[in-house]
Design a protein around this motif. Structure first.
Motif, PDB file in Angstrom:
ATOM      1  N   VAL A  11      -1.516   3.643   0.678  1.00 26.16           N
ATOM      2  CA  VAL A  11      -1.962   2.003   0.012  1.00 26.16           C
ATOM      3  C   VAL A  11      -1.252   2.198  -1.216  1.00 26.16           C
ATOM      4  N   ARG A  12      -2.432   3.073  -2.003  1.00 25.84           N
ATOM      5  CA  ARG A  12      -2.107   2.863  -3.844  1.00 25.84           C
ATOM      6  C   ARG A  12      -0.747   3.205  -4.483  1.00 25.84           C
ATOM      7  N   ASN A  13      -0.354   4.335  -3.409  1.00 28.38           N
ATOM      8  CA  ASN A  13       1.343   5.001  -4.050  1.00 28.38           C
ATOM      9  C   ASN A  13       2.241   3.476  -2.936  1.00 28.38           C
ATOM     10  N   LYS A  14       1.986   3.177  -2.204  1.00 33.53           N
ATOM     11  CA  LYS A  14       2.635   1.739  -1.678  1.00 33.53           C
ATOM     12  C   LYS A  14       2.205   0.678  -3.140  1.00 33.53           C
ATOM     13  N   ILE A  15       1.656   0.411  -3.477  1.00 29.14           N
ATOM     14  CA  ILE A  15       0.867  -0.926  -4.812  1.00 29.14           C
ATOM     15  C   ILE A  15       2.045   0.044  -5.491  1.00 29.14           C
ATOM     16  N   VAL A  16       1.763   1.294  -6.065  1.00 26.78           N
ATOM     17  CA  VAL A  16       2.668   1.826  -6.819  1.00 26.78           C
ATOM     18  C   VAL A  16       3.914   1.857  -7.732  1.00 26.78           C
ATOM     19  N   GLU A  17       4.852   1.653  -5.594  1.00 28.49           N
ATOM     20  CA  GLU A  17       5.779   1.662  -5.578  1.00 28.49           C
ATOM     21  C   GLU A  17       6.854   0.129  -5.483  1.00 28.49           C
ATOM     22  N   SER A  18       5.954  -0.737  -5.616  1.00 25.87           N
ATOM     23  CA  SER A  18       6.229  -1.985  -5.266  1.00 25.87           C
ATOM     24  C   SER A  18       6.382  -2.545  -7.170  1.00 25.87           C
ATOM     25  N   ALA A  19       5.112  -1.748  -7.502  1.00 24.43           N
ATOM     26  CA  ALA A  19       4.782  -2.090  -8.434  1.00 24.43           C
ATOM     27  C   ALA A  19       6.099  -1.909  -9.615  1.00 24.43           C
ATOM     28  N   ALA A  20       6.283  -1.050  -9.867  1.00 18.29           N
ATOM     29  CA  ALA A  20       7.835   0.308 -10.343  1.00 18.29           C
ATOM     30  C   ALA A  20       8.821  -0.710 -10.225  1.00 18.29           C
ATOM     31  N   GLN A  21       9.337  -0.538  -8.886  1.00 15.16           N
ATOM     32  CA  GLN A  21      10.152  -1.871  -8.299  1.00 15.16           C
ATOM     33  C   GLN A  21      10.650  -3.286  -9.270  1.00 15.16           C
ATOM     34  N   ALA A  22       9.648  -4.121  -8.884  1.00 19.75           N
ATOM     35  CA  ALA A  22       9.246  -5.201  -9.265  1.00 19.75           C
ATOM     36  C   ALA A  22       9.402  -5.556 -10.874  1.00 19.75           C
ATOM     37  N   PHE A  23       8.743  -4.632 -11.382  1.00 15.89           N
ATOM     38  CA  PHE A  23       8.345  -3.922 -12.781  1.00 15.89           C
ATOM     39  C   PHE A  23      10.164  -3.871 -13.930  1.00 15.89           C
ATOM     40  N   ARG A  24      10.648  -2.817 -13.148  1.00 13.85           N
ATOM     41  CA  ARG A  24      11.568  -2.122 -13.637  1.00 13.85           C
ATOM     42  C   ARG A  24      12.917  -3.468 -13.217  1.00 13.85           C
ATOM     43  N   THR A  25      12.913  -4.510 -12.407  1.00  7.88           N
ATOM     44  CA  THR A  25      13.605  -5.792 -12.316  1.00  7.88           C
ATOM     45  C   THR A  25      13.024  -6.408 -12.514  1.00  7.88           C
ATOM     46  N   VAL A  33       0.718 -10.022  -9.806  1.00 12.89           N
ATOM     47  CA  VAL A  33      -0.469  -9.006  -9.206  1.00 12.89           C
ATOM     48  C   VAL A  33       0.391  -9.249  -7.989  1.00 12.89           C
ATOM     49  N   PRO A  34      -0.185 -10.719  -6.978  1.00 16.53           N
ATOM     50  CA  PRO A  34       0.282 -11.021  -5.637  1.00 16.53           C
ATOM     51  C   PRO A  34       1.508 -10.691  -5.574  1.00 16.53           C
ATOM     52  N   PHE A  35       2.797 -10.643  -6.319  1.00 14.04           N
ATOM     53  CA  PHE A  35       3.918 -10.205  -5.929  1.00 14.04           C
ATOM     54  C   PHE A  35       3.519  -9.532  -5.828  1.00 14.04           C
ATOM     55  N   ILE A  36       3.428  -8.478  -6.690  1.00 17.91           N
ATOM     56  CA  ILE A  36       3.543  -7.296  -6.452  1.00 17.91           C
ATOM     57  C   ILE A  36       2.644  -6.366  -4.861  1.00 17.91           C
ATOM     58  N   MET A  37       1.453  -6.864  -4.666  1.00 20.08           N
ATOM     59  CA  MET A  37       0.821  -6.544  -3.600  1.00 20.08           C
ATOM     60  C   MET A  37       1.498  -7.208  -2.207  1.00 20.08           C
ATOM     61  N   LYS A  38       2.523  -8.627  -2.128  1.00 22.94           N
ATOM     62  CA  LYS A  38       3.139  -8.801  -0.950  1.00 22.94           C
ATOM     63  C   LYS A  38       4.609  -7.915  -1.030  1.00 22.94           C
ATOM     64  N   GLY A  39       5.116  -7.498  -2.027  1.00 22.72           N
ATOM     65  CA  GLY A  39       5.984  -6.047  -2.192  1.00 22.72           C
ATOM     66  C   GLY A  39       5.857  -5.368  -1.108  1.00 22.72           C
ATOM     67  N   ALA A  40       4.354  -4.564  -1.246  1.00 24.34           N
ATOM     68  CA  ALA A  40       4.126  -3.190  -0.834  1.00 24.34           C
ATOM     69  C   ALA A  40       3.364  -3.885   0.322  1.00 24.34           C
ATOM     70  N   GLY A  41       3.516  -5.548   0.872  1.00 22.06           N
ATOM     71  CA  GLY A  41       3.088  -5.646   2.094  1.00 22.06           C
ATOM     72  C   GLY A  41       1.712  -5.440   2.275  1.00 22.06           C
TER      73      GLY A  41
END
Length: 188
Positions: A11-25, A33-41
């Motif tokens: 779960v932590r890895n999914k959050i980190v991957e979602s954050a990395a993609q969101a921050f890059r974009t 944080v809600p946007f990142i968490m939503k991206g991680a499902g």
């Protein structure tokens, strides 16, 4: 019923991957944080079971994104049979694909301006990751880190400018000039 072993790490890895993609974009400040968490499902409420704050997540996302970029560039280099491997990396890094796919690309050009105004903790992590990229580039090109710093700076600067301008021809020319100069820098 308890979660299976390793669930929290996944779960932590999914959050980190979602954050990395969101921050890059979108950058750091425009991503919640809600946007990142939503991206991680996931729901927002679970964030603090994994991270103390957004800054801790920024650091983790930077580490993940650089590891991801290095692995991608190493894979491209390993597939090259004839040209110097660094040329393949330069060609990929300064390609229209990398320019247009910021969400999957190197996080350094995506966040540099914002990180310069971030906390010392975030800047320290980012500094380490920049050094890691310079070491990777220098080793692959078989050059010292001073020259590797100049090479990587050229690559990042060319990519940032190519992403910034709204003239497609100018953007392509910036990438092309960056590729040419970067390769000349390696040969010099």
């Amino acid at each position: 019923m308890p979660y299976p072993k390793g669930h929290k790490i996944k779960v932590r890895n999914k959050i980190v991957e979602s954050a990395a993609q969101a921050f890059r974009t979108h950058g750091i400040h425009d991503v919640s944080v809600p946007f990142i968490m939503k991206g991680a499902g996931l729901t927002h409420g679970g964030f603090y079971a994994h991270f103390d704050n957004k800054e801790q997540l920024i650091g983790e996302a930077c580490r993940f994104a650089i590891s991801d970029t290095i692995a991608l560039l190493q894979k491209a280099a390993d597939q090259e049979k004839q040209n110097p491997k660094i040329n393949t990396v330069i060609d990929y890094y300064l390609s229209s694909y990398h320019r247009d796919k910021a969400e999957m690309g190197c996080i350094i050009p995506a966040l540099s301006a914002e990180v310069s105004r971030s906390s010392e903790d975030v800047r320290q992590i980012f500094t380490h990751e920049v050094e890691r990229m310079i070491t990777f580039i220098s080793t692959l090109a078989e050059i010292d880190t001073s020259k590797g710093s100049a090479l990587f700076s050229t690559m990042v600067g060319s990519l940032v400018l190519a992403r910034t301008v709204n003239d497609p021809e100018l953007s392509d020319n910036l990438l092309s000039a960056g590729r040419q100069y970067a390769k000349e820098l390696v040969r010099a």
